[in-house]
Write a protein that holds these residues in place. Structure first.
Motif, PDB file in Angstrom:
ATOM      1  N   GLY A  41       0.810  -1.214   0.000  1.00 47.67           N
ATOM      2  CA  GLY A  41       0.000   0.000   0.000  1.00 47.67           C
ATOM      3  C   GLY A  41       0.842   1.262   0.000  1.00 47.67           C
ATOM      4  N   ALA A  44       2.426   1.669  -3.398  1.00 47.43           N
ATOM      5  CA  ALA A  44       1.411   2.071  -4.373  1.00 47.43           C
ATOM      6  C   ALA A  44       1.053   3.542  -4.213  1.00 47.43           C
ATOM      7  N   LEU A  45       0.979   4.015  -2.986  1.00 47.75           N
ATOM      8  CA  LEU A  45       0.702   5.443  -2.763  1.00 47.75           C
ATOM      9  C   LEU A  45       1.857   6.306  -3.262  1.00 47.75           C
ATOM     10  N   LEU A  87      -4.787   3.567  -8.528  1.00 49.35           N
ATOM     11  CA  LEU A  87      -3.788   3.017  -7.610  1.00 49.35           C
ATOM     12  C   LEU A  87      -4.134   3.323  -6.165  1.00 49.35           C
ATOM     13  N   ALA A  91      -4.807   0.559  -3.455  1.00 46.50           N
ATOM     14  CA  ALA A  91      -3.955   0.587  -2.259  1.00 46.50           C
ATOM     15  C   ALA A  91      -4.806   0.596  -0.994  1.00 46.50           C
ATOM     16  N   THR A  94      -5.982  -2.841  -0.407  1.00 49.49           N
ATOM     17  CA  THR A  94      -4.857  -3.674   0.022  1.00 49.49           C
ATOM     18  C   THR A  94      -4.504  -3.385   1.473  1.00 49.49           C
ATOM     19  N   LEU A  95      -4.522  -2.109   1.847  1.00 50.44           N
ATOM     20  CA  LEU A  95      -4.255  -1.760   3.244  1.00 50.44           C
ATOM     21  C   LEU A  95      -5.339  -2.307   4.171  1.00 50.44           C
ATOM     22  N   LEU A 105      -4.306  -4.553  -7.082  1.00 49.88           N
ATOM     23  CA  LEU A 105      -3.143  -3.662  -7.028  1.00 49.88           C
ATOM     24  C   LEU A 105      -1.976  -4.264  -7.799  1.00 49.88           C
ATOM     25  N   CYS A 109      -0.357  -2.358 -11.030  1.00 49.34           N
ATOM     26  CA  CYS A 109       1.068  -1.988 -11.034  1.00 49.34           C
ATOM     27  C   CYS A 109       1.802  -2.609 -12.215  1.00 49.34           C
ATOM     28  N   ALA A 156       5.672  -2.325  -5.424  1.00 44.54           N
ATOM     29  CA  ALA A 156       4.283  -2.503  -4.969  1.00 44.54           C
ATOM     30  C   ALA A 156       3.694  -3.792  -5.543  1.00 44.54           C
ATOM     31  N   ALA A 160       2.393  -6.705  -3.237  1.00 39.87           N
ATOM     32  CA  ALA A 160       0.968  -7.043  -3.337  1.00 39.87           C
ATOM     33  C   ALA A 160       0.776  -8.518  -3.642  1.00 39.87           C
TER      34      ALA A 160
END
Length: 173
Positions: A41, A44-45, A87, A91, A94-95, A105, A109, A156, A160
């Motif tokens: 995450g 990705a951020l 994204l 993210a 995913t978080l 994610l 990516c 990422a 992921a």
């Protein structure tokens, strides 16, 4: 006539009494691996931030050039912001340790990295060598942003995939 279905609570005639002890807890849904999900995450951020940086660079360049937008500047700005938004959403899932979010994610990516490496030379008149030279020359702000987006996107994607495929440690009922 049908007999009444068994009711919860007291056992009915002919029904065995409930076993003594705790009531078994409901099975929890599997979750993405917590440390890998956090790492994915965050990367990705960071990749989304690089895409926003790339889009804003195109906005400021368009403002400097007589306020006129070329087609490539519009494309870079729109797709940079859309990709960053996708994204960020992936993210977030995913978080939250959602396994489908982590796989999404991963796919986003991988798609972003492949699109920058191979998609741009295929769609435009840019050669593959010129694309690589632009990406990793770090001479302009936009090439730096895209190179960092590639690095963060690869990291990422790997995190992921690990988050989605490795069971999270902890108590599973």
């Amino acid at each position: 006539m049908q007999p009444n279905p068994p009711q919860p609570g007291f056992p009915q005639y002919g029904q065995p009494p409930m076993a003594a002890g705790p009531i078994p807890a409901a099975r929890r849904k599997p979750r993405a691996n917590a440390p890998a999900a956090v790492i994915a995450g965050v990367f990705a951020l960071l990749a989304a931030a690089m895409l926003v940086w790339f889009a804003l660079y195109n906005v400021f360049v368009a403002a400097e050039v007589n306020g006129r937008w070329s087609g490539i500047m519009v494309q870079n700005t729109v797709f940079g912001i859309l990709s960053a938004g996708l994204l960020v959403v992936a993210a977030g899932f995913t978080l939250a340790r959602a396994i489908p979010g982590a796989w999404t994610l991963f796919g986003l990516c991988v798609f972003s990295v492949v699109a920058v490496f191979a998609g741009t030379p295929l769609v435009s008149a840019t050669t593959f060598g010129a694309q690589l030279k632009w990406l990793f020359s770090f001479d302009d702000s936009d090439s730096t942003a895209m190179a960092l987006m590639i690095v963060f996107g690869v990291l990422a994607a790997v995190a992921a995939a690990i988050a989605a495929s490795v069971k999270s440690p902890g108590k599973q009922n």
